[in-house]
Motif scaffolding. Structure first.
Motif, PDB file in Angstrom:
ATOM      1  N   ILE A 237       0.854  -1.183   0.000  1.00 49.03           N
ATOM      2  CA  ILE A 237       0.000   0.000   0.000  1.00 49.03           C
ATOM      3  C   ILE A 237       0.887   1.229   0.000  1.00 49.03           C
ATOM      4  O   ILE A 237       2.105   1.138   0.140  1.00 49.03           O
ATOM      5  CB  ILE A 237      -0.940   0.035   1.226  1.00 49.03           C
ATOM      6  N   SER A 238       0.263   2.380  -0.170  1.00 53.25           N
ATOM      7  CA  SER A 238       0.996   3.643  -0.123  1.00 53.25           C
ATOM      8  C   SER A 238       0.461   4.474   1.023  1.00 53.25           C
ATOM      9  O   SER A 238      -0.720   4.789   1.079  1.00 53.25           O
ATOM     10  CB  SER A 238       0.834   4.404  -1.442  1.00 53.25           C
ATOM     11  N   ARG A 239       1.338   4.810   1.962  1.00 51.61           N
ATOM     12  CA  ARG A 239       0.923   5.632   3.097  1.00 51.61           C
ATOM     13  C   ARG A 239       1.495   7.038   3.010  1.00 51.61           C
ATOM     14  O   ARG A 239       1.248   7.860   3.878  1.00 51.61           O
ATOM     15  CB  ARG A 239       1.388   4.998   4.412  1.00 51.61           C
ATOM     16  N   ASP A 240       2.279   7.297   1.977  1.00 48.77           N
ATOM     17  CA  ASP A 240       2.956   8.592   1.895  1.00 48.77           C
ATOM     18  C   ASP A 240       1.979   9.742   1.767  1.00 48.77           C
ATOM     19  O   ASP A 240       2.201  10.829   2.283  1.00 48.77           O
ATOM     20  CB  ASP A 240       3.916   8.612   0.701  1.00 48.77           C
ATOM     21  N   ASP A 241       0.876   9.494   1.044  1.00 43.32           N
ATOM     22  CA  ASP A 241      -0.067  10.570   0.782  1.00 43.32           C
ATOM     23  C   ASP A 241      -1.248  10.578   1.742  1.00 43.32           C
ATOM     24  O   ASP A 241      -2.190  11.333   1.571  1.00 43.32           O
ATOM     25  CB  ASP A 241      -0.606  10.453  -0.656  1.00 43.32           C
ATOM     26  N   GLU A 242      -1.211   9.699   2.752  1.00 47.10           N
ATOM     27  CA  GLU A 242      -2.328   9.639   3.682  1.00 47.10           C
ATOM     28  C   GLU A 242      -2.177  10.722   4.742  1.00 47.10           C
ATOM     29  O   GLU A 242      -1.235  10.695   5.529  1.00 47.10           O
ATOM     30  CB  GLU A 242      -2.390   8.263   4.368  1.00 47.10           C
ATOM     31  N   PRO A 243      -3.068  11.690   4.802  1.00 47.44           N
ATOM     32  CA  PRO A 243      -2.973  12.711   5.843  1.00 47.44           C
ATOM     33  C   PRO A 243      -3.341  12.132   7.195  1.00 47.44           C
ATOM     34  O   PRO A 243      -4.167  11.233   7.293  1.00 47.44           O
ATOM     35  CB  PRO A 243      -3.999  13.762   5.404  1.00 47.44           C
ATOM     36  N   VAL A 244      -2.714  12.642   8.222  1.00 46.88           N
ATOM     37  CA  VAL A 244      -3.005  12.201   9.580  1.00 46.88           C
ATOM     38  C   VAL A 244      -3.844  13.270  10.258  1.00 46.88           C
ATOM     39  O   VAL A 244      -3.364  14.372  10.529  1.00 46.88           O
ATOM     40  CB  VAL A 244      -1.707  11.960  10.383  1.00 46.88           C
ATOM     41  N   ALA A 245      -5.097  12.944  10.484  1.00 49.53           N
ATOM     42  CA  ALA A 245      -5.987  13.891  11.150  1.00 49.53           C
ATOM     43  C   ALA A 245      -5.603  14.014  12.611  1.00 49.53           C
ATOM     44  O   ALA A 245      -5.035  13.101  13.189  1.00 49.53           O
ATOM     45  CB  ALA A 245      -7.438  13.415  11.019  1.00 49.53           C
ATOM     46  N   PRO A 246      -5.911  15.163  13.224  1.00 48.45           N
ATOM     47  CA  PRO A 246      -5.546  15.344  14.629  1.00 48.45           C
ATOM     48  C   PRO A 246      -6.120  14.266  15.528  1.00 48.45           C
ATOM     49  O   PRO A 246      -5.459  13.784  16.427  1.00 48.45           O
ATOM     50  CB  PRO A 246      -6.124  16.724  14.965  1.00 48.45           C
ATOM     51  N   GLU A 247      -7.387  13.862  15.259  1.00 53.43           N
ATOM     52  CA  GLU A 247      -7.968  12.834  16.112  1.00 53.43           C
ATOM     53  C   GLU A 247      -7.290  11.495  15.891  1.00 53.43           C
ATOM     54  O   GLU A 247      -7.144  10.698  16.809  1.00 53.43           O
ATOM     55  CB  GLU A 247      -9.481  12.704  15.848  1.00 53.43           C
ATOM     56  N   ASP A 248      -6.836  11.215  14.645  1.00 50.03           N
ATOM     57  CA  ASP A 248      -6.122   9.971  14.390  1.00 50.03           C
ATOM     58  C   ASP A 248      -4.768   9.988  15.060  1.00 50.03           C
ATOM     59  O   ASP A 248      -4.291   8.981  15.560  1.00 50.03           O
ATOM     60  CB  ASP A 248      -5.948   9.753  12.878  1.00 50.03           C
ATOM     61  N   ALA A 249      -4.123  11.142  15.050  1.00 49.82           N
ATOM     62  CA  ALA A 249      -2.819  11.245  15.699  1.00 49.82           C
ATOM     63  C   ALA A 249      -2.938  10.982  17.188  1.00 49.82           C
ATOM     64  O   ALA A 249      -2.079  10.348  17.795  1.00 49.82           O
ATOM     65  CB  ALA A 249      -2.235  12.636  15.453  1.00 49.82           C
ATOM     66  N   ALA A 250      -4.009  11.461  17.770  1.00 47.60           N
ATOM     67  CA  ALA A 250      -4.198  11.218  19.197  1.00 47.60           C
ATOM     68  C   ALA A 250      -4.477   9.759  19.474  1.00 47.60           C
ATOM     69  O   ALA A 250      -4.087   9.215  20.503  1.00 47.60           O
ATOM     70  CB  ALA A 250      -5.350  12.081  19.717  1.00 47.60           C
ATOM     71  N   ALA A 251      -5.156   9.105  18.514  1.00 48.58           N
ATOM     72  CA  ALA A 251      -5.495   7.693  18.721  1.00 48.58           C
ATOM     73  C   ALA A 251      -4.321   6.783  18.490  1.00 48.58           C
ATOM     74  O   ALA A 251      -4.303   5.664  18.960  1.00 48.58           O
ATOM     75  CB  ALA A 251      -6.641   7.297  17.787  1.00 48.58           C
ATOM     76  N   ASN A 252      -3.331   7.253  17.747  1.00 49.88           N
ATOM     77  CA  ASN A 252      -2.215   6.392  17.387  1.00 49.88           C
ATOM     78  C   ASN A 252      -1.081   6.412  18.393  1.00 49.88           C
ATOM     79  O   ASN A 252       0.049   6.145  18.051  1.00 49.88           O
ATOM     80  CB  ASN A 252      -1.671   6.787  16.005  1.00 49.88           C
ATOM     81  N   GLY A 253      -1.351   6.744  19.621  1.00 49.49           N
ATOM     82  CA  GLY A 253      -0.336   6.578  20.639  1.00 49.49           C
ATOM     83  C   GLY A 253       0.029   7.872  21.332  1.00 49.49           C
ATOM     84  O   GLY A 253      -0.305   8.964  20.905  1.00 49.49           O
ATOM     85  N   SER A 254       0.747   7.733  22.439  1.00 48.48           N
ATOM     86  CA  SER A 254       1.178   8.871  23.227  1.00 48.48           C
ATOM     87  C   SER A 254       2.587   8.615  23.717  1.00 48.48           C
ATOM     88  O   SER A 254       2.985   7.475  23.941  1.00 48.48           O
ATOM     89  CB  SER A 254       0.228   9.076  24.416  1.00 48.48           C
TER      90      SER A 254
END
Length: 512
Positions: A237-254
């Motif tokens: 897959i390609s993740r380079d162009d996938e934007p990271v939304a603020p809520e996703d960033a918060a969900a993806n770890g601390s």
């Protein structure tokens, strides 16, 4: 005739659209075997574990020598108690740093990739061995403690390896892959102590040089491997162009380990509760490894050589059990196997405590060697219940939680052993720590049993929610091709605009 022509044109359009879309999707979804990556990562793990198991007796020997060096006039029991206390700190410090570092490493791995983080944690283990060499040369304990703390970051290798395999394998393949990881543990646990025995007999510090060589080789093995971050269940897959939304960033770890641990329950109750199972398990599982040397030294007067032989025999047991578990998991649920394993481990720890002679202890320890494989099953269960793009974050959070538990367990169990072999204890009983271990493992059994009733086998929580946007890249390619086709042929766009309205006949466009 007009109707026939209109119908023919409509059929012709359907054929064009089918020819346009279907081959693209079939061609885009191609699962790669990634055999080199699977073998390479397993080899890297074997090398890492090999050097770790080669040091099975080194730390205990070092603490005994340090106690003798600093307290030459003390009695043997006092030196044993002091050495056990020193070792409890040395064994606990790596898990303290792992608790702090794992959430950050998991978060970065889910955003930047697994391989580069694997190389980083291997480098921290290399620094640990180098600093230990310096500390031993000058008989300084604080550099060794410092290196133990820094080297604890390398414990993040486990969630990174699990996340790597989660990227390149399907959920159906993971139990078999994790069984192979168990076999790798068995091979390392078998060969490592034998190598360590030879090096300890030659010159103990050579175990650290061997560790350095293995870690450098492990990093070299990683270099040609593909980054698993660009795959999802074996599909590129390609993740380079996938934007990271603020809520996703918060969900993806601390970065905060306490927040990362708490977020395990936000992922889902199923994941949170099985993380709690891992927490209970980790409190005691390391005890049979860390206290083995001191226990056998006190009770059976063993030194490094018989302990390394026993550790190697335990490694053979791990390898055999990994084969047996792989066969069992083909027909039985992972969670059921884990539950019964906890019950067996609880019984084995009681047998360790009340072993009347060295042969009983050795046999029971080999039979109970499947203890080290339980965590693989727990990791596999959790891995299948979370999305691929959160694998490293969640598994690192589980590892961080386990490190916190192991930190407390190492301090508790080894100091409990030190107390009950000292003159301060009301009774002399070196196996008291194993009795406490048995109770903790039985608690893990009860919780696993309850979870089987709360979440029946095959429930949606166990299988995890379906991944979103799996075909995002494919859909984007299809849309681009459709747009290009629309520019050359207005029939498709006109058809789509009319087809959106249920009151229109698709052939009206041709009548008009």
């Amino acid at each position: 005739m007009d109707n026939y022509q209109n119908k023919s044109s409509y059929d012709k359009f359907e054929t064009k659209e089918a020819d346009l879309l279907l081959p693209i999707k079939d061609e885009a979804i191609v699962k790669e075997s990634l055999l080199r990556e699977k073998i390479g990562m397993l080899l890297c793990l074997v090398l890492f574990l090999l050097q770790a198991y080669a040091q099975t007796s080194f730390t205990a020997w070092l603490m005994e020598e340090y106690a003798l060096h600093n307290y030459p006039n003390s009695s043997q029991s006092q030196r044993d108690s002091t050495a056990s206390h020193y070792q409890s700190i040395s064994d606990a410090l790596p898990f303290a740093s792992s608790f702090i570092a794992c959430p950050l490493i998991g978060m970065v791995a889910d955003r930047k990739g697994r391989k580069i983080l694997c190389m980083f944690v291997l480098f921290t283990a290399l620094c640990d061995s180098i600093i230990t060499i310096v500390g031993v040369k000058f008989w300084l304990l604080w550099p060794i403690y410092m290196s133990n703390f820094f080297g604890g970051i390398s414990l993040a290798i486990a969630p990174l390896v699990f996340a790597y395999f989660a990227d390149i394998t399907t959920k159906e393949e993971r139990p078999s892959i994790y069984a192979l990881i168990g076999m790798s543990q068995g091979i390392s646990a078998c060969l490592g102590p034998l190598i360590g025995m030879g090096l300890m007999a030659w010159l103990p510090i050579y175990t650290q040089y061997f560790s350095c060589a293995c870690l450098v080789l492990a990093m070299a093995v990683l270099i040609p491997l593909k980054e698993s971050y660009h795959f999802r269940e074996g599909i590129r897959i390609s993740r380079d162009d996938e934007p990271v939304a603020p809520e996703d960033a918060a969900a993806n770890g601390s970065r905060n380990p306490f927040v990362a641990v708490a977020s395990l329950f936000k992922v889902g109750k199923f994941v949170g509760l099985y993380s709690l199972v891992a927490f209970i398990y980790c409190f005691s599982y390391i005890d049979s490894l860390t206290t083995q040397y001191n226990f056998t030294n006190v009770k059976f007067n063993w030194g490094p050589t018989p302990n390394n032989i026993l550790s190697s025999a335990v490694g053979v047991g791990v390898f055999v059990w990994s084969i047996i578990l792989n066969w069992i998991l083909k027909s039985k649920s992972e969670r059921s196997v884990t539950m019964f394993a906890f019950l067996g481990v609880s019984a084995c720890h009681l047998l360790y405590a009340f072993s009347q002679n060295q042969w009983m202890y050795a046999v029971f320890l080999c039979v109970g060697s499947f203890t080290t494989l339980i965590f693989n099953n727990i990791q596999s269960t959790i891995s299948k219940a979370v999305p691929n793009d959160m694998q490293a974050t969640v598994l690192a959070g589980v590892s961080s939680l386990g490190s916190l538990s192991t930190f407390a367990g190492a301090l508790t169990m080894e100091n409990l052993l030190a107390y009950f072999i000292s003159g301060k204890a009301p009774i002399y009983f070196p196996g008291m720590n194993y009795i406490l271990d048995s109770g903790v493992m039985f608690l893990a059994f009860l919780l696993s049993l309850a979870l089987l009733f709360i979440y029946p086998r095959g429930c949606k929580e166990e299988l995890g929610e379906p991944l979103k946007d799996d075909n995002k890249v494919i859909d984007e390619e299809q849309e681009d091709l459709i747009k290009d086709n629309n520019n050359n042929n207005g029939e498709i766009s006109n058809y789509n605009s009319i087809n959106d309205d249920d009151d229109h006949n698709p052939t009206d466009i041709y009548r008009s």
